[in-house]
Motif scaffolding. Structure first.
Motif, short mmCIF file in Angstrom:
data_model
loop_
_atom_site.label_atom_id
_atom_site.label_comp_id
_atom_site.label_asym_id
_atom_site.label_seq_id
_atom_site.Cartn_x
_atom_site.Cartn_y
_atom_site.Cartn_z
N UNK A 48 -5.74 -68.89 -6.24
CA UNK A 48 -6.33 -68.51 -7.67
C UNK A 48 -7.38 -67.61 -7.25
N UNK A 49 -7.66 -67.27 -5.95
CA UNK A 49 -8.89 -66.71 -5.50
C UNK A 49 -8.75 -64.98 -5.72
N UNK A 50 -9.70 -64.30 -6.08
CA UNK A 50 -9.88 -62.86 -6.45
C UNK A 50 -11.16 -62.38 -5.96
N UNK A 51 -10.91 -61.01 -5.31
CA UNK A 51 -12.21 -60.38 -4.74
C UNK A 51 -13.29 -60.06 -5.57
N UNK A 52 -14.28 -60.27 -5.18
CA UNK A 52 -15.66 -60.02 -5.85
C UNK A 52 -16.62 -59.36 -4.93
N UNK A 53 -17.86 -58.89 -5.58
CA UNK A 53 -18.76 -58.92 -4.73
C UNK A 53 -20.01 -60.08 -4.85
N UNK B 79 -22.56 -68.28 -17.38
CA UNK B 79 -21.82 -67.39 -18.17
C UNK B 79 -21.13 -66.05 -17.37
N UNK B 80 -21.93 -65.60 -16.68
CA UNK B 80 -21.43 -64.20 -16.05
C UNK B 80 -20.18 -64.68 -15.10
N UNK B 81 -20.10 -65.89 -14.58
CA UNK B 81 -18.79 -66.43 -13.98
C UNK B 81 -17.63 -66.62 -14.83
N UNK B 82 -17.86 -67.16 -16.05
CA UNK B 82 -16.99 -67.36 -16.77
C UNK B 82 -16.46 -66.18 -17.54
N UNK B 83 -17.44 -65.19 -17.53
CA UNK B 83 -16.74 -63.77 -18.10
C UNK B 83 -16.14 -63.02 -17.03
N UNK B 84 -16.07 -63.49 -15.85
CA UNK B 84 -15.21 -62.52 -15.08
C UNK B 84 -13.84 -62.73 -15.31
N UNK B 85 -13.16 -61.48 -15.58
CA UNK B 85 -11.79 -61.68 -16.04
C UNK B 85 -10.98 -61.93 -14.82
N UNK B 86 -9.70 -62.75 -15.16
CA UNK B 86 -8.95 -62.97 -14.21
C UNK B 86 -8.11 -62.08 -13.93
N UNK B 87 -7.70 -61.56 -12.20
CA UNK B 87 -6.89 -60.61 -11.99
C UNK B 87 -5.83 -61.10 -11.27
N UNK C 182 -20.11 -71.92 -2.17
CA UNK C 182 -20.76 -72.82 -3.29
C UNK C 182 -19.49 -73.21 -4.10
N UNK C 183 -19.31 -74.56 -4.08
CA UNK C 183 -18.10 -75.07 -5.08
C UNK C 183 -18.85 -76.18 -5.79
N UNK C 184 -20.05 -76.15 -6.18
CA UNK C 184 -20.90 -77.30 -6.99
C UNK C 184 -20.64 -76.86 -8.39
N UNK C 185 -19.85 -77.71 -9.12
CA UNK C 185 -19.31 -77.33 -10.71
C UNK C 185 -20.48 -77.08 -11.61
N UNK D 101 -11.04 -69.28 -9.90
CA UNK D 101 -11.49 -69.85 -11.11
C UNK D 101 -9.98 -70.11 -11.75
N UNK D 102 -9.28 -71.37 -11.41
CA UNK D 102 -8.18 -71.66 -11.65
C UNK D 102 -8.19 -72.10 -13.35
N UNK D 103 -7.26 -71.38 -14.07
CA UNK D 103 -7.27 -71.53 -15.51
C UNK D 103 -8.55 -71.20 -16.02
N UNK D 104 -9.36 -70.22 -15.67
CA UNK D 104 -10.42 -69.57 -16.18
C UNK D 104 -11.93 -70.43 -15.97
N UNK D 105 -11.54 -71.56 -15.09
CA UNK D 105 -12.89 -72.50 -14.83
C UNK D 105 -13.22 -72.08 -13.35
N UNK D 106 -14.54 -71.59 -13.28
CA UNK D 106 -15.12 -71.60 -11.92
C UNK D 106 -15.08 -72.78 -11.21
N UNK D 107 -14.60 -72.43 -9.77
CA UNK D 107 -14.40 -73.73 -8.78
C UNK D 107 -15.17 -73.24 -7.45
N UNK D 108 -15.27 -72.11 -7.22
CA UNK D 108 -15.79 -71.71 -5.91
C UNK D 108 -16.23 -70.25 -5.56
N UNK D 109 -17.12 -69.92 -5.01
CA UNK D 109 -17.50 -68.65 -4.61
C UNK D 109 -17.73 -68.53 -3.14
N UNK D 110 -17.00 -67.74 -2.34
CA UNK D 110 -17.07 -67.56 -0.87
C UNK D 110 -17.47 -66.47 -0.68
#
Length: 296
Positions: free
Chosen positions: A238-243, A286-294, A277-280, A253-262
Motif C-alpha cells: 500500500x506504500x506510495x512515493x512521497x516527499x 487533513x493534508x495526509x488524508x487528501x493525498x490521492x492514492x496512486x 511515524x506510525x502513530x494513528x 494509507x490502506x483504504x485511504x487511512x494514513x498508517x505510516x510515513x517513512x
C-alpha cells in the motif's frame, strides 16, 4: 514606526510562513508550531509596537521566546520515549507541494536532523536554529536565552557539533532510486536486495505511539532492519512515493487511512537511517488524508 492596526495585521500575515518555519524547526511539531505562531499574534495584538521599526525581527524574537518556553515546559518523557520519538513529518506529493508547506520547507530540514535537535537543551536548540538556519545575529539571540553574546555563540557551537552529518548533501534522483529499490525489495520479500541497500550500521526508529501497530522501537544493524522490513511486507503493497521534508520517502494509507510515513537518510547508495511515524493520532491530518492514492 509601524502604522495602523490593519497594516500590522497584513504584515503579520506576510510573516506567518516564516514564523511557522522557525517554530517548526524549534519544536518539531506542526500543531505546536501553529500554537506558537498564534501566541505571537496575540502578543502582537496586545503590545504597543509604535516604536518597532523591524516587525519581522520583533515577531521572530517573540516566536523564539514562545518556543523556548514551550520546550522548557514540555512534560518530561522517559529517555527511551525520546529515543523512539519521530518529529512531525511534512509530507507532500512528488508532483508538487502545497504553497504553505513549500514555505515551511524552504531550506528544508530533514527528520534525522529534527530527531537530533529534539535531544538538545532548549537554549542550544534556539541558538542553533535562529543563527544557523535563519541568520539571526548572536547579539539579538543572547537576550532571548539570557546569556552573553559569547556564551550564546558557544551554545550554537555545541549544537552544531551534535547535528553535524545529519543532513547529507541532497541528491534527489539518486535518493529516489534507492527508496524505489527499497520499496520493490520490501514488496518482493527480497532479503539480499534489502541488505544491499542498507548501511551495516543502519538505524531504524519506529514511533507508533505505542498504539495498535505495536510498541515504538529502535532497531540497529542491517540484518535486524531487514527482518523488520520483511515483517511489514504486506503493508508495503500500500506504500506510495512521497516527499518527506523535501526528500524521497514513502507513505502508506490502506483504504485511504494514513498508517505510516517513512523517511530515509541516504549516503551514497546506502540507507543509514530510517524514521517511521506510525502513530494513528498524529497521522490524522487533513493534508495526509487528501493525498490521492496512486496505483503502481
Amino acid at each position: 514606526m509601524i502604522p495602523e492596526q490593519g497594516l500590522v495585521t497584513e504584515r503579520f500575515e506576510e510573516n506567518r510562513a516564516h514564523l511557522r518555519a522557525v517554530a517548526y524547526r524549534m519544536l518539531g511539531s506542526l500543531s505546536e508550531a501553529e500554537d506558537a505562531v498564534q501566541e505571537a499574534w496575540l502578543r502582537l495584538d496586545r503590545s504597543d509596537i509604535s516604536g518597532v521599526e523591524n516587525l519581522a525581527g520583533w515577531l521572530t524574537t517573540v516566536v523564539g521566546r514562545v518556543c523556548l518556553d514551550m520546550l522548557r515546559s514540555r512534560k518530561s518523557r522517559r529517555e527511551d520515549e525520546w529515543d523512539t520519538h519521530v518529529p512531525d513529518p511534512i509530507v507532500t506529493d512528488v508532483d508538487g507541494a502545497d504553497p504553505e508547506e513549500s514555505a515551511v520547507l524552504a531550506d528544508s530540514v530533514g527528520l534525522a536532523m529534527l530527531v537530533v535537535l529534539d535531544t538538545l537543551p532548549p537554549a542550544e536548540r534556539l541558538a542553533f536554529v535562529l543563527h544557523d538556519m535563519f541568520a539571526m545575529p548572536f547579539d539579538d539571540i543572547a537576550p532571548i536565552v539570557d546569556k552573553s553574546t559569547a556564551a550564546t555563540r558557544q551554545l550554537a557551537s555545541r549544537a552544531r557539533r551534535r547535528v553535524q552529518g545529519t543532513a547529507p548533501k541532497p541528491d534527489l534522483p539518486r535518493q529516489r532510486r534507492v527508496v524505489d529499490a527499497f520499496l520493490a525489495a520490501s514488496r518482493g520479500g527480497d532479503f539480499q536486495a534489502l541488505l544491499d541497500l542498507l548501511d551495516p550500521d543502519v538505524l531504524l526508529r519506529a514511533d507508533t505511539g505505542d498504539g495498535a501497530l505495536g510498541v515504538s522501537q529502535l532497531v540497529r544493524g542491517a540484518r535486524a532492519v531487514v527482518a523488520q522490513a520483511l515483517s511489514f511486507a504486506r503493508m508495503a503493497q500500500y506504500a506510495r512515493p512521497v516527499l518527506v521534508n523535501g526528500s524521497p520517502g514513502l507513505f502508506t494509507a490502506p483504504n485511504g487511512r494514513p498508517m505510516g510515513v517513512m523517511d530515509f537518510t541516504i549516503v551514497g547508495d546506502r540507507i543509514v537511517e530510517i524514521n517511521i511515524l506510525a502513530d494513528p493520532q498524529r497521522l490524522e491530518r487533513p493534508e495526509l488524508r487528501d493525498l490521492e492514492p496512486r496505483s503502481e
